[in-house]
Design an enzyme around this catalytic site. Structure first.
Site, mmCIF file in Angstrom:
data_model
loop_
_atom_site.group_PDB
_atom_site.id
_atom_site.type_symbol
_atom_site.label_atom_id
_atom_site.label_comp_id
_atom_site.label_asym_id
_atom_site.label_seq_id
_atom_site.Cartn_x
_atom_site.Cartn_y
_atom_site.Cartn_z
ATOM 1 N N ASP A 84 0.850 -1.197 0.000
ATOM 2 C CA ASP A 84 0.000 0.000 0.000
ATOM 3 C C ASP A 84 0.884 1.244 0.000
ATOM 4 O O ASP A 84 1.972 1.235 0.574
ATOM 5 C CB ASP A 84 -0.883 -0.001 1.263
ATOM 6 C CG ASP A 84 -2.184 0.743 1.056
ATOM 7 O OD1 ASP A 84 -3.247 0.108 1.082
ATOM 8 O OD2 ASP A 84 -2.146 1.974 0.860
ATOM 9 N N ASN A 85 0.397 2.310 -0.638
ATOM 10 C CA ASN A 85 1.145 3.582 -0.570
ATOM 11 C C ASN A 85 0.521 4.541 0.446
ATOM 12 O O ASN A 85 0.943 5.691 0.551
ATOM 13 C CB ASN A 85 1.242 4.251 -1.956
ATOM 14 C CG ASN A 85 -0.089 4.835 -2.398
ATOM 15 O OD1 ASN A 85 -1.135 4.569 -1.801
ATOM 16 N ND2 ASN A 85 -0.059 5.620 -3.458
ATOM 17 N N ASP A 133 4.146 1.885 -4.225
ATOM 18 C CA ASP A 133 3.121 2.425 -5.124
ATOM 19 C C ASP A 133 2.975 1.470 -6.317
ATOM 20 O O ASP A 133 3.984 1.128 -6.953
ATOM 21 C CB ASP A 133 3.573 3.821 -5.584
ATOM 22 C CG ASP A 133 2.445 4.586 -6.228
ATOM 23 O OD1 ASP A 133 1.860 4.082 -7.211
ATOM 24 O OD2 ASP A 133 2.141 5.687 -5.741
ATOM 25 N N LYS A 149 1.865 -13.360 -14.499
ATOM 26 C CA LYS A 149 2.375 -14.119 -15.650
ATOM 27 C C LYS A 149 3.716 -14.756 -15.301
ATOM 28 O O LYS A 149 3.954 -15.938 -15.572
ATOM 29 C CB LYS A 149 2.518 -13.158 -16.844
ATOM 30 C CG LYS A 149 3.066 -13.784 -18.092
ATOM 31 C CD LYS A 149 3.250 -12.723 -19.171
ATOM 32 C CE LYS A 149 4.137 -13.270 -20.291
ATOM 33 N NZ LYS A 149 4.585 -12.203 -21.178
ATOM 34 N N TYR A 162 -11.688 7.393 -12.956
ATOM 35 C CA TYR A 162 -11.937 6.142 -12.216
ATOM 36 C C TYR A 162 -12.619 5.113 -13.129
ATOM 37 O O TYR A 162 -12.134 3.987 -13.268
ATOM 38 C CB TYR A 162 -12.818 6.474 -11.016
ATOM 39 C CG TYR A 162 -13.126 5.321 -10.085
ATOM 40 C CD1 TYR A 162 -12.166 4.829 -9.205
ATOM 41 C CD2 TYR A 162 -14.396 4.744 -10.055
ATOM 42 C CE1 TYR A 162 -12.455 3.797 -8.331
ATOM 43 C CE2 TYR A 162 -14.697 3.709 -9.177
ATOM 44 C CZ TYR A 162 -13.724 3.242 -8.314
ATOM 45 O OH TYR A 162 -14.016 2.217 -7.446
ATOM 46 N N TYR A 181 -4.392 -10.202 -21.121
ATOM 47 C CA TYR A 181 -3.369 -11.084 -20.532
ATOM 48 C C TYR A 181 -3.895 -12.518 -20.444
ATOM 49 O O TYR A 181 -3.135 -13.481 -20.608
ATOM 50 C CB TYR A 181 -2.948 -10.589 -19.141
ATOM 51 C CG TYR A 181 -1.776 -9.649 -19.154
ATOM 52 C CD1 TYR A 181 -1.923 -8.313 -19.494
ATOM 53 C CD2 TYR A 181 -0.490 -10.095 -18.833
ATOM 54 C CE1 TYR A 181 -0.842 -7.441 -19.512
ATOM 55 C CE2 TYR A 181 0.595 -9.235 -18.842
ATOM 56 C CZ TYR A 181 0.415 -7.910 -19.183
ATOM 57 O OH TYR A 181 1.493 -7.054 -19.200
#
Ligand code: NAD
Ligand code: UDP
Length: 308
Positions: free
Chosen positions: A31-32, A56, A103, A143, A157
């Site tokens: 967490d930042n 971050d 991945k 957002y 992905y």
């Protein structure tokens, strides 16, 4: 398992850390501290299976893990609109870094997406097949579009690199450890009522939301993550739908006091209605919420009283 939770010191993340530690897993909380608080996870720091990393998600990271829950992103409109460019970067680059890691180490990766991908919906209730109505240049776009792009990255992905993905579309969730000043409606109304201030209704208060209690949501997360042969997106939320006026009345009835209502302009692009269709979650995850708004508000008010 060893499990990474980005945004693990936030409201939802801290409850998820607790739940997974309780199941005997090792948890790495990254967490930042933009909207997360050390206080949310302070009680976990002495657990030898818990690690806290200040980092971050817009910068790359590497951990040997089995599962990744990607929750890092401010969720309250005032917080995500405070630095909108950073919000989009967090969603998009955070997704790329989680997916790249998944991945590389073969981890399963979960994305905390949102009902905001439906924008101001023309379909009601919202099903996962509804493609949404989002204004790409409005004040919520940092957002909404960030989360939409993250979903795109997750699926690319998955198709291109066979990464094992899970996407939850989360509807409004509330409970203990929401920040008292985070600007979301449940925390605003409760704190205003506890302080004897008038409750701030934006617009005429007839817009609706469907509110899910945090414990129910976290249970949905864990079920989705551990169900085989499903990618999502899966709606997770409580279908009970209320106007903001109804929510205000319920909170005032529980807290009492002298608060009234004041009316303020509706912020730009504020959706008029929102209700999850949770048929898919019921069928595939055998999940549905068990805490109704009355009970959830009682528990949440108890928590906010300890802060007031
Ligand atoms: P929150 O703001 O309490 O938690 C977000 C956490 O992410 C915080 O701890 C914050 O410090 C951290 N964070 C933000 N930017 C970061 C970055 N660049 N790097 C590392 N950490 C960062 O919000 P929440 O309600 O717990 O939401 C968690 C996730 O669930 C978010 O992704 C949000 O979009 C999603 N979500 C929540 C709701 C809801 O009603 N609570 C609804 C839909 C989606
Ligand atoms: N809202 C309100 N008063 C407040 C805060 C929010 O009437 O003090 C309204 C807001 O305009 C929106 C709804 O409550 O229509 C839910 O707002 P929130 O920010 O909690 O979540 P979101 O809009 O992201 O669903």
């Amino acid at each position: 398992m060893r499990i990474l939770i980005t945004g693990g010191a936030g409201f939802l993340g801290s409850h998820l850390c607790e739940r997974l530690l309780g199941e005997g897993h090792e948890v790495i909380c990254l967490d930042n501290f933009y909207t997360g608080r050390k206080g949310n996870i302070a009680h976990l720091l002495s657990n030898p299976y818990f690690e806290l990393v200040r980092h971050d998600v817009t910068d790359p990271f590497k951990f040997e893990v089995d599962q990744i829950y990607n929750l890092a992103c401010p969720a309250s409109p005032p917080h995500y609109q405070h630095n909108p460019i950073k919000t989009t970067k967090t969603s998009v680059m955070g997704a790329i870094h989680c997916l790249g890691l998944a991945k590389r180490v073969g981890a399963r990766v979960f994305q905390a997406s949102t009902s905001e991908v439906y924008g101001d919906p023309e379909v009601h209730p919202q099903t996962e097949s509804y493609k949404g109505s989002v204004n790409p240049i409005g004040i919520r776009a940092c957002y909404d579009e960030g989360k939409r792009c993250a979903e795109t990255l997750f699926f690319d992905y998955h198709r291109q690199n066979r990464v094992d993905i899970r996407i939850a579309r989360i509807f409004n969730t509330y409970g203990p450890r929401m920040l008292p000043d985070d600007g979301r409606v449940v925390s605003n109304f409760i704190m205003q009522a506890l302080r004897g201030e008038d409750l701030t209704i934006y617009g005429d208060g007839t817009q609706t939301r469907s509110f899910c209690y945090v414990d129910d949501l976290v249970d949905g997360f864990v079920r989705l993550m551990n169900t085989l042969d499903i990618t999502g997106p899966v709606n997770l939320g409580n279908p009970g739908e209320f106007t903001m006026l109804e929510l205000a009345e319920k909170i005032l009835a529980k807290i009492g006091g002298s608060s009234g209502l004041t009316f303020h302009p509706l912020p730009g692009d504020d959706p008029l209605q929102r209700q999850p269709d949770i048929t898919l979650a019921r069928r595939e995850l055998d999940w549905e919420p068990s805490v109704d708004l009355e009970e959830g508000l009682t528990r949440t008010i108890e928590y906010f009283r300890t802060l007031a």
